[in-house]
Enzyme design. Structure first.
Site, PDB file in Angstrom:
ATOM      1  CB  VAL A 298      -1.049   0.065   1.403  1.00  0.00           C
ATOM      2  CG1 VAL A 298      -1.859   1.316   1.307  1.00  0.00           C
ATOM      3  CG2 VAL A 298      -1.794  -1.094   1.103  1.00  0.00           C
ATOM      4  CB  ALA A 299       4.034   2.199   1.735  1.00  0.00           C
ATOM      5  CG  ASP A 345      -6.089  27.930 -43.846  1.00  0.00           C
ATOM      6  OD1 ASP A 345      -5.541  28.281 -44.698  1.00  0.00           O
ATOM      7  OD2 ASP A 345      -7.357  27.887 -43.872  1.00  0.00           O
ATOM      8  CG  ASP A 633     -11.391  26.538 -42.483  1.00  0.00           C
ATOM      9  OD1 ASP A 633     -11.311  25.582 -43.195  1.00  0.00           O
ATOM     10  OD2 ASP A 633     -11.466  27.718 -42.840  1.00  0.00           O
ATOM     11  CG  ASP A 733       1.525  12.561   0.110  1.00  0.00           C
ATOM     12  OD1 ASP A 733       2.321  13.681   0.875  1.00  0.00           O
ATOM     13  OD2 ASP A 733       2.255  11.513  -0.222  1.00  0.00           O
TER      14      ASP A 733
END
Length: 980
Positions: A298-299, A345, A633, A733
């Protein structure tokens, strides 16, 4: 051939176009086209139309492969980080923290839903293409005109087109003429004239003057046409097919996050599994060793990494939206930061898309519009002739920008041209034809009719026989033609668009000609009008910034190459040299020649490009390892926008198709916004790396206590508990990590070259800094604090510290010092991680308010765990004395100070880059282009004009025209050669 249609249609039951045969050529003679389509002027019978509907399918754009959203949604849960988070949730549940497990599962679901929603944006491109097709269409069937559903059109139908309607299918004109807006397919903003009388059998299909195409709009006139293609067989369908075949690839960040997730998983699982035998060897019970192994795993699992990345990218999206760039995919923010090439363009992106007449040329010389002196009479006459030869209505918001500029010119010179009166008096109109680049009107003047013509100078010259010189008409001599060509070249070199204006009075009582060819001959040239589309004032600075950042800018436009090159040079494109490549030249190039062209280092102006050309340019650049941003476009730009790493659509002037296909939409159509987005992308990428360093750094001080305990064989008690680890990872954290995702840009951000396309988001230098420097310093400090607290409390190695022992309260305080030490070390790490090389002072010690708030929350959370008795049992903590707090108080400053010193040494060892050299735009093209011939003539030859056509258009002799054509071929060959 049968003319009544019955026998012909009867044969269609035996064989139909599309039943296996190739589709007929829509440019073949009408009689042959009727035969091949098995139709006639009376149209199809309803029964036959229904049969063809079954054969050809509905007249609509089809999505290939159907929807696969269940599988796409399921893929979001197989992402490596999602799997790692799922493992963390399982471990949290096993370790007795069900609430934590539920929270992690919620994070997994949220991220999966967000990613899935982003992926579905790409699916809307084809649906947007369908919006270009109308709901109803008017056809002739069995000789009767009727309205049908547009989806029921089939090849062979006789289509009736009128002003204001969208065209429902590709068709060949049979009678009449219409003005058509082709901008959705070609990008050309000026409507074009299509007529059954204008037959073209050569050239590009889209340029044929007797063909109409699905998805375009009729802006004037009426006509009948025979349908030649429907659905996916139309030009619009071809573009839709290109879009569907062009699949989006994973962004660099998406690939790197998966790699990082695998690395994290290997480290976390490896450390956790390795500790199990170490704990057993140290004398721990199996349950205790398994519990500690879970704690280690888990750490090492950064539960907050994926949501922090997501929120950081979302923050970047919000910032870009405020600056005029709407990003539709979160990972695109990071991709922007790695952009190495921008293909832009010209009109509306580099320029303001606002034409303004700036100069007028007559045989008397050039007149600068806007000067205080009164214009000469011939200048006023030229302006009036140009204004009457228009169809624009500025007050109603209707009209081409060029014609609006001509009306504005007339007003500025003191003349009057009222659009309504102009239209009412007009006796004939030959609309602008882009093939010959001319427009002609017949207008009353002093009891007679005068023909007024405006258009491309070379086309007007070819049809002019006289010149208006100081109010008198005289013959147009070869020296006069040379002088006109010289004036055109001079104006074009200044980036101006040049139009020629001519007139021809008819004899009293003579009616206007019926045919265009009769009207546009024996003209009297009045002069030239030069217009500018001003460059956006902020573009030059953005180009300079792009060059400083190592970004190459190519211009990919449908406009004239000379004008585009002049505009590009004016804003700074071409600082290492530039060249014009026409669409004809690009089509003739092989892949090797194109690669050579792009590898030369020049910034290229690609003129008159097609959809396939844009796609090909993007592919070639990406094959060379570039990260490409491509603007567009129109509908025709959709495939290239999807293929590019970053497709950039115009929000104001762009079509819905382009906006749906693009990754980013510019709400202001401004090139400078692209560079601002690149800068934001770089900052976001740096911020991601900053909080990765921050998150990784605390793994070392969390793991080292377990290793010390195991290696000491139990002589040193365990300095940290699993719940304390979880309190760090998802408590203190989280907010500081999120705040680092909002960090301001480090100085010199845009003076760095783009990072390599395959660069890993987690690098060895980052791991060395996080684990080998910041993490080790933090581990040393927290272990020192732990041992110092135990020693001051009377502990000696091997003394029991378990529950019930006299040293247990001291042990709880010592573990609290360890835990609080990790928290305070992370505060120092947060300040250190704010910059990679620069000093903290350069970005402001207190410059990140979100970080200050996050640290404040962390300290409040830590105080609650340390001093609230109900939480002591949960986390195994105890209240600390002021002396014990004094142990951990210097930790942030030690960690930050050590890294500040390291960064200072790095800056001292690294040579400071010199200030970027100012470049003067290089001449356009290689030395072979300096031929001495008129640049317009050379450019026309490079667009495929023959020597005969040049002679006819410009009035030059055949020998000179042949030289120009030969020179154009040498220029084209030069594109594919490597620089010696």
């Amino acid at each position: 051939m049968s003319t009544d249609g019955h026998d012909t249609v009867g044969q269609a039951a035996l064989r139909q176009p599309g039943d296996g045969d190739d589709a007929p050529d829509p440019r073949e003679p009408v009689s042959l086209l009727f035969r091949d389509l098995r139709t006639s002027g009376r149209g199809l019978p309803e029964r036959e139309a229904a049969r063809r509907q079954a054969v050809h399918g509905p007249n609509t754009l089809i999505r290939r492969g159907g929807r696969r959203w269940p599988g796409e949604l399921a893929q979001q849960f197989t992402h490596p980080l999602a799997l790692l988070l799922a493992l963390a949730a399982v471990l949290a549940a096993v370790s007795g923290a069900p609430a934590l497990a539920v929270a992690i599962v919620a994070v997994i679901l949220l991220n999966a839903a967000l990613a899935f929603a982003q992926e579905q944006q790409a699916e809307k491109a084809v649906e947007a293409l369908n919006a270009f097709l109308p709901d109803r269409a008017t056809v002739v069937r069995d000789g009767v005109r009727r309205e049908v559903a547009a989806t029921s059109l089939v090849p062979g139908d006789i289509l009736v087109i009128e002003e204001g309607e969208r065209i429902s299918a590709d068709a060949r004109l049979l009678s009449g003429g219409v003005e058509v807006d082709l901008s959705a397919l070609t990008g050309e903003s000026v409507p074009v004239f299509r007529s059954a009388d204008l037959v073209d059998v050569e050239g590009e299909l889209l340029d044929a003057r007797d063909l109409l195409f699905s998805g375009t709009a009729c802006t004037g006139g009426q006509a009948r046409a025979v349908v030649t293609a429907t659905g996916m067989h139309t030009e619009l369908g071809r573009i839709a097919a290109l879009s569907q075949r062009t699949h989006r690839e994973e962004s660099p960040l998406e690939r790197q996050v998966k790699r990082a997730a695998r690395l994290i998983a290997l480290v976390a699982i490896g450390v956790g599994v390795a500790f199990l035998p170490i704990g057993l060897a140290a004398g721990l019970s199996l349950a205790a060793a398994a519990s500690f192994a879970i704690g280690l795993l888990v750490a090492n699992v950064p539960e907050g990494l994926l949501p922090t990345i997501t929120l950081s990218l979302a923050s970047g999206v919000r910032d870009l939206a405020r600056r005029g760039a709407v990003v539709k995919r979160l990972s695109a923010v990071e991709t922007l930061g790695s952009t190495t090439v921008v293909c832009t363009d010209k009109t509306g992106t580099l320029t303001e898309n606002r034409m303004l007449a700036t100069a007028v040329w007559t045989p008397g010389g050039e007149y600068a519009v806007g000067t205080p002196e009164d214009p000469p009479p011939e200048v006023r006459l030229l302006a009036e002739a140009a204004a009457v030869c228009t169809t624009a209505h500025p007050d109603a918001g209707h009209g081409d920008p060029t014609e609006v500029a001509l009306l504005d010119l007339t007003a500025r010179l003191g003349a009057v041209c009222v659009p309504d009166r102009r239209d009412a008096d007009r006796q004939a109109l030959f609309r602008f034809d882009p093939r010959i680049k001319l427009m002609t009107t017949a207008d009353p003047e002093d009891g007679t009719v005068v023909l007024h013509t405006k258009g491309a100078p070379e086309e007007v010259l070819a049809r002019a026989a006289r010149l208006l010189d100081h109010g008198r008409e005289r013959l147009l001599t070869p020296p006069d033609r040379s002088e006109v060509v010289r004036a055109v070249g001079t104006m074009a070199d200044r980036g101006l668009r040049v139009l020629a204006v001519a007139r021809r009075p008819l004899r009293p009582g003579q009616a206007p000609p019926d045919r265009r060819e009769e009207a546009e001959r024996d003209l009297c040239l009045i002069g030239l009008v030069a217009m500018a589309d001003p460059a956006r004032p902020e573009v030059a600075g953005a180009i300079t910034l792009a060059h400083r950042a190592g970004i190459t800018v190519h211009v990919v436009t449908g406009d004239n190459g000379l004008t585009a090159a002049a505009v590009a040079g004016g804003v700074g494109i071409g600082h290492r040299g530039s060249r014009i490549v026409t669409g004809t030249e690009l089509t003739a190039m092989g892949e090797k020649e194109l690669d050579t062209l792009l590898a030369r280092g020049d910034e290229v102006i690609f003129a008159r490009t097609s959809p396939e050309a844009k796609l090909r340019i993007a592919d070639a650049l990406r094959a060379e390892g570039h990260t490409v941003a491509m603007t567009g476009d129109g509908v025709n730009d959709a495939p290239a926008l999807r293929r590019a790493d970053i497709g950039v659509a115009m929000g104001r002037s762009g079509t819905d198709v382009a906006r749906e296909s693009a990754t980013m939409v510019l709400t202001d159509d401004n090139f400078a916004t692209i560079i601002a987005a690149v800068e934001a992308g770089r900052r976001t990428y740096d911020d991601i790396r900053k909080f990765i360093v921050y998150i990784f750094a605390h793994a070392v001080p969390e793991v080292v206590p377990f290793l010390v305990f195991a290696l000491a064989g139990g002589a040193v008690p365990l300095p940290l508990t699993v719940m304390q680890i979880l309190a760090v990872d998802l408590g203190t954290d989280t907010l500081p990590a999120l705040a680092l995702g909002r960090e301001r840009a480090e100085p010199g951000l845009m003076d760095r070259p783009p990072r390599p396309r395959g660069e890993k988001v987690i690098q060895r230098s980052m791991l060395a800094r996080a684990w080998g420097f910041l993490g080790l310093i933090s581990a040393f400090l927290v272990m020192g604090g732990f041992l110092l607290t135990l020693t001051l409390g009377g502990w000696h190695p091997g003394d029991p510290t378990g529950a019930g022992s006299t040293l247990h309260p001291v042990y709880q305080q010592a573990t609290t010092v360890t835990w609080l030490g990790i928290v305070t070390c992370q505060i120092g790490t947060a300040f250190a991680a704010r910059t990679e090389r620069a000093s903290l002072r350069s970005v402001g010690v207190l410059g990140n308010r979100q970080l200050l708030v996050g640290i404040g929350f962390s300290l409040a959370f830590a105080a609650a765990i340390v001093y609230l008795p109900p939480l002591h049992h949960v986390f195994g903590t105890a209240g600390l004395s002021p002396a014990q707090l004094a142990i951990v108080a210097p930790f942030p400053f030690v960690v930050w100070g050590a890294d500040e010193l390291r960064r200072a040494l790095v800056r001292r060892r690294t040579t400071v880059p010199a200030a970027p050299r100012r470049f003067v735009p290089a001449p356009v093209g290689p030395s072979v282009e300096a031929s001495g011939h008129h640049p317009v003539a050379v450019l026309l030859a490079r667009h495929g004009w023959s020597a005969h056509r040049l002679t006819h258009a410009l009035g030059i002799d055949e020998h000179t025209a042949a030289e120009i054509v030969d020179h154009a071929r040498r220029v084209a060959a030069e594109h594919g050669r490597r620089t010696p």
